[in-house]
Enzyme design. Structure first.
Site, PDB file in Angstrom:
ATOM      1  N   GLY A 148       5.588  49.872 -21.787  1.00 34.56           N
ATOM      2  CA  GLY A 148       4.287  49.198 -21.912  1.00 34.56           C
ATOM      3  C   GLY A 148       3.499  49.648 -23.132  1.00 34.56           C
TER       4      GLY A 148
ATOM      5  CE  LYS B 189      -3.835  46.331 -30.483  1.00 30.70           C
ATOM      6  NZ  LYS B 189      -3.475  47.184 -29.365  1.00 30.70           N
TER       7      LYS B 189
ATOM      8  CB  VAL C 172      -4.671  46.959 -20.965  1.00 35.69           C
ATOM      9  CG1 VAL C 172      -5.969  47.743 -21.060  1.00 35.69           C
ATOM     10  CG2 VAL C 172      -3.744  47.352 -22.108  1.00 35.69           C
TER      11      VAL C 172
ATOM     12  N   GLY D 152      -0.400  52.367 -23.615  1.00 42.44           N
ATOM     13  CA  GLY D 152       0.004  52.401 -22.215  1.00 42.44           C
ATOM     14  C   GLY D 152      -1.131  51.994 -21.299  1.00 42.44           C
TER      15      GLY D 152
ATOM     16  CD  GLU E 125     -13.850  54.690 -28.535  1.00 42.09           C
ATOM     17  OE1 GLU E 125     -15.058  54.798 -28.702  1.00 42.09           O
ATOM     18  OE2 GLU E 125     -13.018  54.918 -29.432  1.00 42.09           O
TER      19      GLU E 125
ATOM     20  CE  LYS F  16      -3.966  49.948 -32.043  1.00 40.46           C
ATOM     21  NZ  LYS F  16      -2.684  50.541 -31.635  1.00 40.46           N
TER      22      LYS F  16
HETATM   23  N1  LIG Z   1      -0.441  47.787 -23.935  1.00 40.79           N
HETATM   24  C1  LIG Z   1      -1.130  48.718 -24.582  1.00 40.79           C
HETATM   25  O1  LIG Z   1      -0.771  49.902 -24.576  1.00 40.79           O
HETATM   26  C2  LIG Z   1      -2.384  48.363 -25.320  1.00 40.79           C
HETATM   27  C3  LIG Z   1      -3.112  49.372 -25.943  1.00 40.79           C
HETATM   28  C4  LIG Z   1      -4.313  49.065 -26.595  1.00 40.79           C
HETATM   29  C5  LIG Z   1      -4.755  47.750 -26.642  1.00 40.79           C
HETATM   30  N2  LIG Z   1      -4.000  46.769 -26.065  1.00 40.79           N
HETATM   31  C6  LIG Z   1      -4.504  45.397 -26.141  1.00 40.79           C
HETATM   32  O2  LIG Z   1      -4.896  44.980 -24.835  1.00 40.79           O
HETATM   33  C7  LIG Z   1      -4.689  43.583 -24.696  1.00 40.79           C
HETATM   34  C8  LIG Z   1      -3.785  43.337 -23.495  1.00 40.79           C
HETATM   35  O3  LIG Z   1      -2.534  43.953 -23.734  1.00 40.79           O
HETATM   36  P1  LIG Z   1      -1.455  44.124 -22.562  1.00 40.79           P
HETATM   37  O4  LIG Z   1      -0.465  45.079 -23.084  1.00 40.79           O
HETATM   38  O5  LIG Z   1      -2.152  44.386 -21.279  1.00 40.79           O
HETATM   39  O6  LIG Z   1      -0.823  42.649 -22.545  1.00 40.79           O
HETATM   40  P2  LIG Z   1       0.144  42.036 -21.435  1.00 40.79           P
HETATM   41  O7  LIG Z   1       0.720  43.099 -20.580  1.00 40.79           O
HETATM   42  O8  LIG Z   1       1.081  41.126 -22.164  1.00 40.79           O
HETATM   43  O9  LIG Z   1      -0.831  41.147 -20.513  1.00 40.79           O
HETATM   44  C9  LIG Z   1      -1.514  40.062 -21.043  1.00 40.79           C
HETATM   45  C10 LIG Z   1      -2.320  39.399 -19.950  1.00 40.79           C
HETATM   46  O10 LIG Z   1      -3.103  38.369 -20.543  1.00 40.79           O
HETATM   47  C11 LIG Z   1      -2.989  37.192 -19.740  1.00 40.79           C
HETATM   48  N3  LIG Z   1      -3.254  36.032 -20.621  1.00 40.79           N
HETATM   49  C12 LIG Z   1      -2.652  35.672 -21.782  1.00 40.79           C
HETATM   50  N4  LIG Z   1      -3.251  34.586 -22.300  1.00 40.79           N
HETATM   51  C13 LIG Z   1      -4.242  34.255 -21.438  1.00 40.79           C
HETATM   52  C14 LIG Z   1      -5.239  33.238 -21.434  1.00 40.79           C
HETATM   53  N5  LIG Z   1      -5.318  32.328 -22.399  1.00 40.79           N
HETATM   54  N6  LIG Z   1      -6.114  33.203 -20.398  1.00 40.79           N
HETATM   55  C15 LIG Z   1      -6.049  34.111 -19.391  1.00 40.79           C
HETATM   56  N7  LIG Z   1      -5.133  35.107 -19.360  1.00 40.79           N
HETATM   57  C16 LIG Z   1      -4.258  35.173 -20.368  1.00 40.79           C
HETATM   58  C17 LIG Z   1      -1.583  37.239 -19.193  1.00 40.79           C
HETATM   59  O11 LIG Z   1      -1.524  36.386 -18.067  1.00 40.79           O
HETATM   60  P3  LIG Z   1      -0.248  36.310 -17.097  1.00 40.79           P
HETATM   61  O12 LIG Z   1      -0.310  37.593 -16.273  1.00 40.79           O
HETATM   62  O13 LIG Z   1      -0.479  35.102 -16.294  1.00 40.79           O
HETATM   63  O14 LIG Z   1       0.949  36.271 -17.999  1.00 40.79           O
HETATM   64  C18 LIG Z   1      -1.467  38.734 -18.853  1.00 40.79           C
HETATM   65  O15 LIG Z   1      -2.033  39.002 -17.598  1.00 40.79           O
HETATM   66  C19 LIG Z   1      -4.083  43.094 -26.024  1.00 40.79           C
HETATM   67  O16 LIG Z   1      -5.129  42.641 -26.852  1.00 40.79           O
HETATM   68  C20 LIG Z   1      -3.508  44.362 -26.626  1.00 40.79           C
HETATM   69  O17 LIG Z   1      -3.464  44.318 -28.038  1.00 40.79           O
HETATM   70  C21 LIG Z   1      -2.830  47.045 -25.402  1.00 40.79           C
END
Ligand SMILES: NC(=O)c1ccc[n+]([C@@H]2O[C@H](COP(=O)([O-])OP(=O)(O)OC[C@H]3O[C@@H](n4cnc5c(N)ncnc54)[C@H](OP(=O)(O)O)[C@@H]3O)[C@@H](O)[C@H]2O)c1
Length: 401
Positions: free
Chosen positions: A180, A98, A16, A295, A122, A198
Site C-alpha cells: 500500500g 499532492k 488511506v 501506507g 499534512e 510533494k
Molecule cells: N497510499 C499512501 O501511502 C498515500 C500516502 C500519502 C498520500 N496518499 C494520497 O491519498 C489519496 C488516496 O490514496 P490511496 O492510496 O488511499 O488510494 P486507493 O487505495 O487507490 O483508494 C482510492 C479510493 O478513492 C475512491 N475513488 C476514486 N475515484 C473516486 C471518485 N471519483 N469519487 C469517489 N471515490 C473515488 C476509490 O473508490 P473505490 O473503493 O470504489 O475503488 C477508493 O476508495 C491519493 O491522493 C494519494 O496520492 C496516499
C-alpha cells in the site's frame, strides 16, 4: 466549529481512507463521526456497513451539517472538483492528494482566500512527518536556505530492497504496491512525479513560491539497474531519489533527481518506506525529520492530525507567500525566481551513445564502456535534462554525483 463532536464527509475508502477510519475508531481524544463515505466502484466489497456508503458526490457536497470534508481519492481531476466545490460552500477540507494540490495550487490558494476557509494537507507530503505545519509555523521567521528530502516511500523501499537484499526492481515495486505504499499508478512514483508534487508543496511552505509541475525538473528511478547499485556500493554510496529546493542568491533551484548519497548524510540511513527531510536555516543550521513515508496508518494519522487541527480553527497563514507577493506588488511570477541555468555533475548510464543526444555536456570526467553497460560522469547543463522528464522510452539512468 464545535470542539466536541465533528461531522465528517469522506471521499475515498482505499488505503488511506481505511487507515483514517481505523485510527478514528481508536482515537481517544478526537470525537469525530464519519457521516458518509463516497466511493466509486459499486461492485467492491466493503469492510464496514453499506449504510455508510454513497456513490453520488452530491450526497456529501449538498449536506449543510458537515464540519469537514476529507478528500482521499486517487483521481486528481475529480478531487479538484470535490475540493473546490467544498471550499466554495465554505466547508474546510483535509486532503492528502499532492497531485491535485500541485496541479491546481494557485487556484486553490485563491479559493481559500476568497472563502476564508481552511484547506490543509499534512498527509500529502512526508507521510507521517509533520513537515508542512513545521515549515509554516516553526520556520516562519527563519531564513531558510534549503530543504532536501526523500519524499516517496515506494522509491526508497525499492532502492533499499535492491541494494540490501539484491531484490529485482520489478519484484520490489510489486511488494511496494502490495504494502500500500505505491500510488494506484506506480509510474507516478518511479518516474519521480509524486516526489515532484510533494516538492512543489514544500517549496510553497518553505519559500513562498508556487511552481507549476512543468517548471520542475524531475527524473526517476525507473531505469535503475544493479550496475548502478554496484557502482554506488563500490564507492560507499547509496542511491536516493531526492527532492531539493535551495536558495542561490535571489533565486531558487528546485528539482527532484536521483542522487548518490554518502554515509555522512542524514538521509543515507533513511531506509525502506521511510521518508526523511533535511531543513537548513541561517541560524538553526541543519535539522532532519525522519518517519514512515507511506501506507495506510501513517498517512491516516497525518490526516487525523489535520482534522484535529481544524477543531481549533487552524489554517495555513501562507505568510512567506503573501510577503513575497507584497514585495513584488501584484506583478509576481514565481517562475522568474527559478534558476535553471547552471551546471550540474551527473552520472549517466546508457546503452547507446545516441541516447545522450540533447544533453549538453560541458565536460566529461569519467567514461566507462563495456559489452554490458556504459556510463559517463560529466558536468552537464541542467536545463538540457528537461527533455528526459517523463520520457517513457528513455533508457537512461541519471544520478547527481
Ligand atoms: N497510499 C499512501 O501511502 C498515500 C500516502 C500519502 C498520500 N496518499 C494520497 O491519498 C489519496 C488516496 O490514496 P490511496 O492510496 O488511499 O488510494 P486507493 O487505495 O487507490 O483508494 C482510492 C479510493 O478513492 C475512491 N475513488 C476514486 N475515484 C473516486 C471518485 N471519483 N469519487 C469517489 N471515490 C473515488 C476509490 O473508490 P473505490 O473503493 O470504489 O475503488 C477508493 O476508495 C491519493 O491522493 C494519494 O496520492 C496516499
Amino acid at each position: 466549529m464545535t470542539e466536541k463532536h465533528i461531522k465528517l464527509g469522506l471521499f475515498g475508502f482505499g488505503c488511506v481512507g481505511q487507515g483514517l477510519y481505523d485510527i478514528l475508531n481508536h482515537s481517544q481524544g478526537l470525537k469525530a463521526d464519519i457521516e458518509k463515505i463516497c466511493v466509486k466502484d459499486h461492485a467492491k466489497k466493503r469492510k464496514i456497513d453499506a449504510k455508510y456508503f454513497t456513490y453520488d458526490k452530491e450526497d456529501i457536497l449538498n449536506r449543510k451539517d458537515l464540519d469537514v470534508i476529507v478528500e482521499l481519492i486517487d483521481n486528481s481531476q475529480d478531487a479538484y472538483e470535490i475540493v473546490s466545490r467544498a471550499l466554495n460552500n465554505g466547508v474546510s477540507v483535509v486532503t492528502a492528494n499532492k497531485k491535485m494540490l500541485a496541479e491546481n495550487f494557485e487556484a486553490l490558494y485563491q479559493l481559500q482566500e476568497k472563502n476564508n476557509v481552511a484547506l490543509i494537507y499534512e498527509g500529502s507530503a512526508g507521510g507521517s512527518i509533520p513537515i508542512i505545519r513545521n515549515l509554516e509555523e516553526y520556520y516562519d521567521n527563519e531564513l531558510l536556505s534549503s530543504i532536501r528530502g526523500l519524499l516517496n516511500g515506494s522509491c526508497n523501499y525499492i532502492l533499499t530492497r535492491m541494494e540490501l537484499e539484491n531484490m529485482d526492481y520489478g519484484k520490489a515495486l510489486g511488494m511496494a504496491q502490495e504494502c500500500g505504499f505505491a500510488e494506484s499508478d506506480p509510474w507516478l512514483d518511479v518516474a519521480g512525479y509524486d516526489t515532484m508534487y510533494k516538492l512543489i508543496l514544500l517549496t510553497v511552505h518553505s519559500f513562498g513560491i508556487i511552481l507549476k509541475p512543468e517548471q520542475v525538473l524531475t527524473l526517476g528511478i525507473q531505469n535503475i539497474s544493479f550496475d548502478d547499485i554496484t557502482y554506488a556500493k563500490e564507492k560507499g554510496l547509496r542511491i536516493k531519489l531526492i527532492a531539493t529546493a535551495h536558495k542561490v542568491g535571489d533565486k531558487f533551484r528546485v528539482y527532484a533527481l536521483p542522487h548518490f548519497v554518502n554515509k555522512e548524510s542524514d538521509l543515507y540511513n533513511v531506509l525502506y518506506e521511510n521518508n526523511g527531510v533535511e531543513v537548513e536555516g541561517a541560524y538553526s543550521c541543519k535539522q532532519t525529520f525522519v518517519g514512515k513515508g507511506a501506507g495506510s496508518h501513517p498517512t491516516g494519522s497525518a490526516v487525523l492530525s489535520d482534522i484535529s487541527a481544524l477543531t481549533y480553527h487552524y489554517k495555513y497563514g501562507y505568510k512567506k507567500l503573501k510577503k513575497l507577493r507584497q514585495q513584488h506588488k501584484g506583478n509576481f511570477d514565481s517562475g522568474k525566481l527559478l534558476d535553471v541555468d547552471f551546471d550540474i555533475k551527473v552520472y549517466i548510464r546508457f546503452a547507446d551513445k545516441n541516447d545522450l543526444k540533447g544533453i549538453e555536456i560541458v565536460a566529461v570526467e569519467e567514461e566507462f564502456k563495456s559489452a554490458k553497460t556504459n556510463y559517463i560522469v560529466a558536468t552537464v547543463k541542467f536545463n538540457s535534462l528537461f527533455d528526459l522528464k517523463g520520457k517513457q522510452d528513455s533508457k537512461l539512468f541519471v544520478c547527481v554525483v
